[in-house]
Design an enzyme around this catalytic site. Structure first.
Site, mmCIF file in Angstrom:
data_model
loop_
_atom_site.group_PDB
_atom_site.id
_atom_site.type_symbol
_atom_site.label_atom_id
_atom_site.label_comp_id
_atom_site.label_asym_id
_atom_site.label_seq_id
_atom_site.Cartn_x
_atom_site.Cartn_y
_atom_site.Cartn_z
ATOM 1 N N PRO A 106 -8.839 2.824 2.411
ATOM 2 C CA PRO A 106 -9.836 2.276 1.560
ATOM 3 C C PRO A 106 -9.170 1.626 0.348
ATOM 4 C CG PRO A 106 -10.403 4.481 2.276
ATOM 5 C CD PRO A 106 -9.179 4.062 2.977
ATOM 6 N N GLU A 107 -9.524 0.404 0.101
ATOM 7 C CA GLU A 107 -9.064 -0.293 -1.087
ATOM 8 C C GLU A 107 -10.198 -0.265 -2.116
ATOM 9 O OE1 GLU A 107 -7.276 -4.070 0.007
ATOM 10 O OE2 GLU A 107 -6.860 -3.340 2.007
ATOM 11 N N ARG A 136 4.648 -4.754 5.192
ATOM 12 C CA ARG A 136 3.272 -4.625 5.660
ATOM 13 C C ARG A 136 2.928 -5.735 6.633
ATOM 14 N NH1 ARG A 136 0.443 -1.620 1.995
ATOM 15 N NH2 ARG A 136 -0.858 -1.191 3.792
ATOM 16 N N ARG A 181 -4.577 11.447 8.653
ATOM 17 C CA ARG A 181 -3.125 11.393 8.460
ATOM 18 C C ARG A 181 -2.617 12.280 7.331
ATOM 19 N NH1 ARG A 181 -1.325 5.168 8.760
ATOM 20 N NH2 ARG A 181 0.746 6.071 8.732
ATOM 21 N N ARG A 238 7.105 -8.944 -12.371
ATOM 22 C CA ARG A 238 7.514 -9.025 -10.968
ATOM 23 C C ARG A 238 7.845 -10.462 -10.558
ATOM 24 N NH1 ARG A 238 6.320 -4.582 -7.868
ATOM 25 N NH2 ARG A 238 7.953 -5.498 -6.629
ATOM 26 N N LYS A 256 -7.943 2.984 -6.950
ATOM 27 C CA LYS A 256 -8.443 3.526 -5.685
ATOM 28 C C LYS A 256 -8.694 5.024 -5.784
ATOM 29 C CE LYS A 256 -5.577 0.058 -3.406
ATOM 30 N NZ LYS A 256 -4.342 -0.175 -2.618
#
Length: 288
Positions: free
Chosen positions: A2-3, A277, A124, A167, A58
DNA sequence: CACTTGACCTGTCCGC
DNA sequence: TGCGGACAGGTCAAGT
């Protein structure tokens, strides 16, 4: 996981369902899913009333009348499912959950004084539930470093672009997934917004123009707001507080659509690996 | 510091 | 039908 849109959908559902309820008992499988349950449950959770359900990035924050809060992270496969409200009539999707839960993925169960229950399921086992004083939430390392909420009305495109200064030398996909840059963006909405802004995920942050940051900002907000409207994305495990799936995947433009035509130009969508990803792009719309 | 990669877990899917 | 490997919505701890 879930984001942001999925966690926000769960938050809204839980707000309707559990605020005002009194916690009667709690059970959990292993200490890992609820690390401080044993020590603190008796004093600060049992008999507490739920006063609010909030979200930061989140992370879900369930406030209690004891001035303690539950912090909950669903990570990849976590679910928070409420079962047993008498307002659900026969035939409601939640009905089947009454007997289906708990199941083998259930890690924490809260039972309320009226007999209704809240299940934290996590296939998980990456997710967690923590109990801590509400006043200490800001001291949690993740909360200290997490970036601004991208959907706040006062969050400007200038602030958005400025967050990426730290970044500059990495690719934009890694940067937008970095929770210390912007809160709440995960793999789905990273791919969707980069497609919307026509930016290749491997473009270096330092190479993006002002115009590109503006497009990314605009599309990221648009796509996340649309997803909240649609109840989030149910790619595999995600369900809302009533155990129902969201429908954003019906509106996805590139995510998990490899081999299908780009909705903008018709070029076949490709899947690649960026920042570790799975990453989906239109090779015509998004170039290096 | 900034950046990258592996680890944490279980389940599913895909190719042999 | 079985088996191995890759992969899955996220973050952290290490390494360079």
């Amino acid at each position: 996981m879930p984001e942001l849109p999925e966690v926000e959908t769960v938050r809204r559902g839980l707000s309707e369902l559990i605020i005002g309820k009194v916690v009667a008992s709690e059970t959990h499988d292993t200490p890992k899913g609820f690390p401080n349950a044993i020590a603190d449950v008796r004093q600060f959770l049992i008999q507490a009333t739920i006063t609010d359900v909030r979200r930061r990035a989140k992370v879900l924050i369930v406030d209690l009348s004891t001035d303690y809060s539950l912090l909950i992270h669903l990570k990849m496969t976590g679910q928070l499912v409420f079962v047993g409200d008498t307002r659900f009539g026969a035939g409601h999707p939640n009905d089947s959950l009454v007997t289906a839960l708990p199941d083998k993925s259930t890690r924490v169960t809260l039972t309320f004084a009226d007999g209704t229950q809240l299940f934290f399921n996590d296939q998980r086992k990456f997710g967690w539930v923590k109990l801590l004083p509400t006043a200490e939430i800001a001291e949690v390392p993740f909360m200290k470093k997490v970036g601004p909420e991208p959907l706040e009305l006062e969050f400007t495109v200038e602030q958005f672009a400025a967050r990426f200064a730290r970044r500059i030398k990495t690719n934009i996909k890694a940067a937008i997934l970095d929770q210390s840059v912007i809160a709440g963006v995960g793999n789905i909405y990273a791919d969707e917004s980069l497609w919307g802004a026509k930016i290749h995920p491997q473009r270096l942050v330092g190479s993006l123009t002002e115009e590109e940051f503006k497009n990314l900002y605009t599309d990221l907000r648009a796509v996340m707001n649309l997803s909240i409207e649609k109840g989030g994305s149910s790619n595999r495990n995600y369900v809302n507080a009533e155990g129902k799936k969201g429908s954003y995947m019906d509106f996805a433009r590139v995510f998990r659509r490899e081999g299908l035509p780009c909705p903008r130009c018709g070029t076949t969508i490709e899947k690649m690996r960026v920042a570790g990803r799975g990453t989906h792009i239109c090779p015509f719309c998004q170039t290096l």
